[in-house]
Motif scaffolding. Structure first.
Motif, mmCIF file in Angstrom:
data_model
loop_
_atom_site.group_PDB
_atom_site.id
_atom_site.type_symbol
_atom_site.label_atom_id
_atom_site.label_comp_id
_atom_site.label_asym_id
_atom_site.label_seq_id
_atom_site.Cartn_x
_atom_site.Cartn_y
_atom_site.Cartn_z
ATOM 1 N N GLY A 36 0.817 -1.208 0.000
ATOM 2 C CA GLY A 36 0.000 0.000 0.000
ATOM 3 C C GLY A 36 0.847 1.253 0.000
ATOM 4 O O GLY A 36 2.085 1.213 0.123
ATOM 5 N N LEU A 37 0.187 2.409 -0.107
ATOM 6 C CA LEU A 37 0.907 3.681 -0.188
ATOM 7 C C LEU A 37 1.608 4.055 1.110
ATOM 8 O O LEU A 37 2.552 4.842 1.095
ATOM 9 C CB LEU A 37 -0.063 4.800 -0.586
ATOM 10 C CG LEU A 37 -0.628 4.709 -2.011
ATOM 11 C CD1 LEU A 37 -1.607 5.843 -2.254
ATOM 12 C CD2 LEU A 37 0.485 4.738 -3.038
ATOM 13 N N SER A 38 1.173 3.509 2.223
ATOM 14 C CA SER A 38 1.830 3.800 3.497
ATOM 15 C C SER A 38 2.931 2.803 3.814
ATOM 16 O O SER A 38 3.511 2.851 4.910
ATOM 17 C CB SER A 38 0.790 3.810 4.627
ATOM 18 O OG SER A 38 0.169 2.545 4.739
ATOM 19 N N GLY A 39 3.224 1.894 2.879
ATOM 20 C CA GLY A 39 4.285 0.914 3.097
ATOM 21 C C GLY A 39 3.818 -0.363 3.754
ATOM 22 O O GLY A 39 4.637 -1.229 4.074
ATOM 23 N N GLU A 40 2.502 -0.517 3.974
ATOM 24 C CA GLU A 40 1.999 -1.735 4.599
ATOM 25 C C GLU A 40 1.891 -2.845 3.560
ATOM 26 O O GLU A 40 1.692 -2.578 2.371
ATOM 27 C CB GLU A 40 0.637 -1.496 5.258
ATOM 28 C CG GLU A 40 -0.566 -1.478 4.314
ATOM 29 C CD GLU A 40 -0.803 -0.154 3.638
ATOM 30 O OE1 GLU A 40 -1.897 0.048 3.082
ATOM 31 O OE2 GLU A 40 0.126 0.684 3.654
ATOM 32 N N VAL A 41 2.017 -4.077 4.022
ATOM 33 C CA VAL A 41 1.874 -5.254 3.162
ATOM 34 C C VAL A 41 0.471 -5.802 3.377
ATOM 35 O O VAL A 41 0.138 -6.276 4.460
ATOM 36 C CB VAL A 41 2.940 -6.326 3.476
ATOM 37 C CG1 VAL A 41 2.792 -7.513 2.537
ATOM 38 C CG2 VAL A 41 4.342 -5.735 3.361
ATOM 39 N N ARG A 42 -0.347 -5.739 2.330
ATOM 40 C CA ARG A 42 -1.756 -6.082 2.429
ATOM 41 C C ARG A 42 -1.997 -7.543 2.041
ATOM 42 O O ARG A 42 -1.271 -8.104 1.216
ATOM 43 C CB ARG A 42 -2.586 -5.170 1.525
ATOM 44 C CG ARG A 42 -2.421 -3.690 1.864
ATOM 45 C CD ARG A 42 -3.130 -2.819 0.856
ATOM 46 N NE ARG A 42 -4.542 -3.115 0.804
ATOM 47 C CZ ARG A 42 -5.447 -2.607 1.633
ATOM 48 N NH1 ARG A 42 -5.052 -1.766 2.589
ATOM 49 N NH2 ARG A 42 -6.722 -2.917 1.522
ATOM 50 N N PRO A 43 -3.047 -8.168 2.629
ATOM 51 C CA PRO A 43 -3.349 -9.576 2.318
ATOM 52 C C PRO A 43 -3.718 -9.767 0.845
ATOM 53 O O PRO A 43 -4.207 -8.855 0.181
ATOM 54 C CB PRO A 43 -4.547 -9.896 3.227
ATOM 55 C CG PRO A 43 -4.462 -8.891 4.335
ATOM 56 C CD PRO A 43 -3.891 -7.646 3.710
ATOM 57 N N VAL A 44 -3.479 -10.982 0.354
ATOM 58 C CA VAL A 44 -3.774 -11.338 -1.033
ATOM 59 C C VAL A 44 -4.683 -12.559 -1.038
ATOM 60 O O VAL A 44 -4.826 -13.265 -0.030
ATOM 61 C CB VAL A 44 -2.478 -11.623 -1.824
ATOM 62 C CG1 VAL A 44 -1.629 -10.380 -1.918
ATOM 63 C CG2 VAL A 44 -1.693 -12.770 -1.189
ATOM 64 N N SER A 45 -5.287 -12.821 -2.193
ATOM 65 C CA SER A 45 -6.238 -13.930 -2.312
ATOM 66 C C SER A 45 -5.503 -15.256 -2.530
ATOM 67 O O SER A 45 -4.351 -15.291 -2.957
ATOM 68 C CB SER A 45 -7.189 -13.668 -3.487
ATOM 69 O OG SER A 45 -6.456 -13.597 -4.701
ATOM 70 N N ARG A 46 -6.215 -16.352 -2.251
ATOM 71 C CA ARG A 46 -5.739 -17.729 -2.488
ATOM 72 C C ARG A 46 -4.341 -17.965 -1.914
ATOM 73 O O ARG A 46 -3.469 -18.544 -2.571
ATOM 74 C CB ARG A 46 -5.754 -18.049 -3.985
ATOM 75 C CG ARG A 46 -7.129 -17.948 -4.636
ATOM 76 C CD ARG A 46 -7.042 -18.283 -6.115
ATOM 77 N NE ARG A 46 -8.306 -18.124 -6.781
ATOM 78 C CZ ARG A 46 -9.243 -19.071 -6.923
ATOM 79 N NH1 ARG A 46 -9.020 -20.256 -6.394
ATOM 80 N NH2 ARG A 46 -10.364 -18.837 -7.550
ATOM 81 N N ILE A 47 -4.135 -17.526 -0.681
ATOM 82 C CA ILE A 47 -2.797 -17.614 -0.089
ATOM 83 C C ILE A 47 -2.384 -19.069 0.155
ATOM 84 O O ILE A 47 -1.207 -19.433 -0.017
ATOM 85 C CB ILE A 47 -2.726 -16.803 1.223
ATOM 86 C CG1 ILE A 47 -1.296 -16.699 1.716
ATOM 87 C CG2 ILE A 47 -3.649 -17.383 2.273
ATOM 88 C CD1 ILE A 47 -0.375 -15.958 0.793
ATOM 89 N N GLU A 48 -3.349 -19.941 0.506
ATOM 90 C CA GLU A 48 -2.997 -21.343 0.746
ATOM 91 C C GLU A 48 -2.519 -22.002 -0.537
ATOM 92 O O GLU A 48 -1.555 -22.777 -0.532
ATOM 93 C CB GLU A 48 -4.201 -22.092 1.312
ATOM 94 C CG GLU A 48 -3.883 -23.534 1.685
ATOM 95 C CD GLU A 48 -5.077 -24.249 2.294
ATOM 96 O OE1 GLU A 48 -4.903 -25.386 2.771
ATOM 97 O OE2 GLU A 48 -6.188 -23.674 2.275
ATOM 98 N N GLN A 49 -3.155 -21.692 -1.659
ATOM 99 C CA GLN A 49 -2.736 -22.260 -2.940
ATOM 100 C C GLN A 49 -1.349 -21.768 -3.320
ATOM 101 O O GLN A 49 -0.532 -22.524 -3.859
ATOM 102 C CB GLN A 49 -3.755 -21.878 -4.017
ATOM 103 C CG GLN A 49 -3.526 -22.559 -5.350
ATOM 104 C CD GLN A 49 -4.614 -22.221 -6.354
ATOM 105 O OE1 GLN A 49 -5.623 -21.614 -6.006
ATOM 106 N NE2 GLN A 49 -4.404 -22.598 -7.600
ATOM 107 N N ARG A 50 -1.049 -20.516 -3.034
ATOM 108 C CA ARG A 50 0.279 -19.976 -3.324
ATOM 109 C C ARG A 50 1.354 -20.682 -2.484
ATOM 110 O O ARG A 50 2.437 -21.012 -2.977
ATOM 111 C CB ARG A 50 0.308 -18.476 -3.046
ATOM 112 C CG ARG A 50 -0.640 -17.646 -3.903
ATOM 113 C CD ARG A 50 -0.657 -16.203 -3.409
ATOM 114 N NE ARG A 50 -1.757 -15.422 -3.944
ATOM 115 C CZ ARG A 50 -1.676 -14.594 -4.975
ATOM 116 N NH1 ARG A 50 -0.517 -14.434 -5.587
ATOM 117 N NH2 ARG A 50 -2.729 -13.909 -5.393
#
Length: 457
Positions: free
Chosen positions: A397-411
């Motif tokens: 994100g613009l504030s430098g945070e790492v945001r959750p993503v979809s299908r994380i178990e498959q990744r």
């Protein structure tokens, strides 16, 4: 000429108008109306359907009274093509395959029909001669006595060939070269493409014979002809790839009988197209030597997880204005990530050249690759390597945070399958997911600084 009728058509959406208008009344596009001669009184349209069915009146039914049954699909020889189609060709379906010139559309279709032994196939070519198709078939090396080739561009003559051969599958290469005698405009015009596609659709539905159409694309990358062509067909498949690269991707844009999230991966070889069963291996470098500026990201293309290599090079600007060069990634998004690195993390990159490349020729739009892009840029800037057994997935994100993503178990499972030892993912992205059976170390981070400390501590 007495009895002729002319009309104006929109080349974008296919809307018809009796007079020219600067702006299309249907889609709102400017300067897309073209004049075409449509019908002559002394010519009558001939139906493409061999058997004229009796018109029957349908009766409304309650939805719970409608009986359903699974369609018996026709399995194609290519597993990747079956995946994109949703399990195979549905009888009576009309499928459009589009792609750039020379990308391999005709090769993909030809090598599949040459491997079909259970039904007769009629291949109608409006672009290539029979000798050219025979030379391509010899190169592919799959002899078949059930494939009939005819070079024809007249819709009425095609109807006669279909009646003579009585095929179980029809291929038209390409729809833009076919013309009907009932319409006095050139092949490839809006009215011709629409009329020919409608006649072929009627034939497919009334005889349950599937029809494959091969289509051209425009400079913008969309299917050539009116947009109504894509509405007529049951499925639209896009064959993508760089002609300078050996890899091709087949993705579904529209599919009435399956998911549009599936894609197939092929490799162009001397003897045709080879299926790539594990796409991750083709996008990863086989070099065991660790180099700076390289990171491995886990991205999703449709419903398939890929591990791809992100390459970055940061150097001092030789001229006054620093260069920003991107291949396979959104250049505006990379500029945003560079601004995040400078504003939130404190790395001064405004006076440096930044070059970014996604290995393998793949174009990625998945925001989960943000973390891999930032780490590759930082690795090149400080000239510190990232271990090649570490991969990552996360949107920044613009504030430098790492945001959750979809299908994380498959990744995570894809990374584990390819021998990765550690994966960096966003914090709180594993809620409700059991990780006890996974054999890979999972590192959760909330800020990009935490990811940097994990990699370069």
């Amino acid at each position: 000429m007495k009895g002729n009728k002319t009309a104006w058509f929109c080349t974008s959406c296919g809307a018809e108008s009796s007079k020219w208008q600067g702006k299309c009344p249907a889609c709102g596009e400017w300067n897309t109306m073209v004049e075409e001669r449509i019908v002559s009184d002394d010519k009558k349209s001939r139906s493409l359907t061999p058997v004229r069915l009796k018109q029957t009146r349908t009766k409304p039914q309650l939805i719970h009274e409608i009986e359903t049954s699974d369609e018996a699909r026709i399995k194609m020889p290519s597993g990747e093509l079956n995946r994109v189609l949703g399990g195979g060709l549905v009888p009576g379906s009309l499928v459009l395959i589009g792609g750039e010139p020379g990308i391999g559309k005709s090769t993909l279709v030809l090598q599949n029909i040459l491997s079909i032994r259970s039904r007769k196939v009629l291949y109608i070519s409006g672009e290539e001669s029979a000798k050219q198709l025979k030379m391509r078939a010899d190169r592919i090396g799959r002899p078949n006595d059930n494939v009939y080739i005819v070079c024809e561009t007249s819709l009425e003559n095609i109807k006669d060939h279909i009646e003579d051969v009585d095929p179980g599958l029809v291929v038209v290469d390409s729809i833009q070269t076919i013309a009907s005698d009932a319409i006095e405009s050139v092949a490839g015009s809006v009215s011709q493409v629409r009329e020919c596609a409608a006649q072929l659709l009627k034939y497919a539905k009334e005889t349950s014979v599937p029809v494959l159409l091969i289509g051209h694309i425009t400079k913008e990358g969309s299917i050539a002809g009116p947009k109504v062509l894509e509405h007529i067909v049951d499925a639209v498949l896009q064959f993508e790839g760089d002609r300078q690269n050996i890899y091709r991707i087949l993705r579904s844009i529209k599919n009435r009988f399956g998911s549009t999230a599936e894609l197939g991966v092929y490799e162009m070889c001397q003897r045709g197209l080879r299926e790539v069963s594990n796409p991750s291996e083709m996008f990863l470098s086989q070099n065991d030597e660790e180099l700076s500026g390289i990171s491995i990201g886990v991205t999703m293309e449709g419903v398939r997880a890929f591990l791809i290599e992100v390459q970055a090079l940061v150097s001092t600007a030789a001229y006054g204005t620093p260069q920003r060069s991107v291949t396979g990634f959104d250049s505006k998004r990379m500029n945003m990530l560079l601004a995040v690195l400078e504003k939130r993390v404190g790395f001064k990159l405004a006076a440096k050249d930044v070059f970014l490349n996604i290995a393998g020729g793949l174009k990625v739009n998945d925001p989960s690759l943000d973390l891999a892009v930032i780490c590759a840029i930082l690795s090149s800037n400080v000239d510190i390597t990232i271990p090649n057994r570490i991969c990552m997935a996360g949107e920044v994100g613009l504030s430098g945070e790492v945001r959750p993503v979809s299908r994380i178990e498959q990744r995570i499972r894809e990374a584990e399958k390819l021998g990765m030892e550690t994966i960096i993912i966003p914090r709180n992205n594993l809620k409700g997911i059991d990780t006890s059976g996974l054999g890979i170390k999972i590192v959760e981070v909330a800020k990009v600084e935490e990811a940097f400390r994990t990699l370069f501590a």
